[in-house]
Design a protein around this motif. Structure first.
Motif, mmCIF file in Angstrom:
data_model
loop_
_atom_site.group_PDB
_atom_site.id
_atom_site.type_symbol
_atom_site.label_atom_id
_atom_site.label_comp_id
_atom_site.label_asym_id
_atom_site.label_seq_id
_atom_site.Cartn_x
_atom_site.Cartn_y
_atom_site.Cartn_z
ATOM 1 N N SER A 180 0.826 -1.209 0.000
ATOM 2 C CA SER A 180 0.000 0.000 0.000
ATOM 3 C C SER A 180 0.861 1.261 0.000
ATOM 4 N N GLU A 181 0.286 2.338 -0.475
ATOM 5 C CA GLU A 181 0.982 3.624 -0.468
ATOM 6 C C GLU A 181 1.261 4.084 0.956
ATOM 7 N N PHE A 182 0.316 3.805 1.866
ATOM 8 C CA PHE A 182 0.517 4.159 3.275
ATOM 9 C C PHE A 182 1.775 3.487 3.810
ATOM 10 N N ALA A 183 1.920 2.202 3.556
ATOM 11 C CA ALA A 183 3.081 1.452 4.048
ATOM 12 C C ALA A 183 4.371 2.018 3.467
ATOM 13 N N LYS A 184 4.361 2.322 2.181
ATOM 14 C CA LYS A 184 5.555 2.883 1.550
ATOM 15 C C LYS A 184 5.910 4.222 2.182
#
Length: 88
Positions: free
Chosen positions: A40-44
């Motif tokens: 996910s973009e959040f994780a990145k």
């Protein structure tokens, strides 16, 4: 692993610390994955934030404390023991 080569730090000690921190940080999008495993973009964004903070000289504890202040204790797979979470 979802960590992209472009995210990795050149300093092996800092990269090791980043991986250890990331293994205890929950992806709030996926919820049952840590941010190292999530695409996910959040994780990145959180992986990059952690690495930036490490390069700036912040301690692991400072980074976790900031993330908890921003997202709550749910972001940690292993929350820090406190009186309010004794029953969890």
């Amino acid at each position: 692993m979802a960590v992209e080569p472009s995210e990795m730090l050149g300093n092996p000690q800092l990269e090791d610390r980043a991986r250890k921190l990331s293994s205890n940080i929950r992806c709030l999008v996926c919820q049952n994955e840590n941010i190292d495993s999530s695409d996910s973009e959040f994780a990145k964004d959180i992986r990059l934030f952690i690495r930036d903070q490490l390069v700036e000289g912040h301690s692991d504890r400072e980074i976790e404390k900031f993330l908890v202040s921003k997202y709550g204790t749910y972001i940690l797979f292993k929350p820090i023991f406190a009186g309010y979470n004794i029953f969890l």
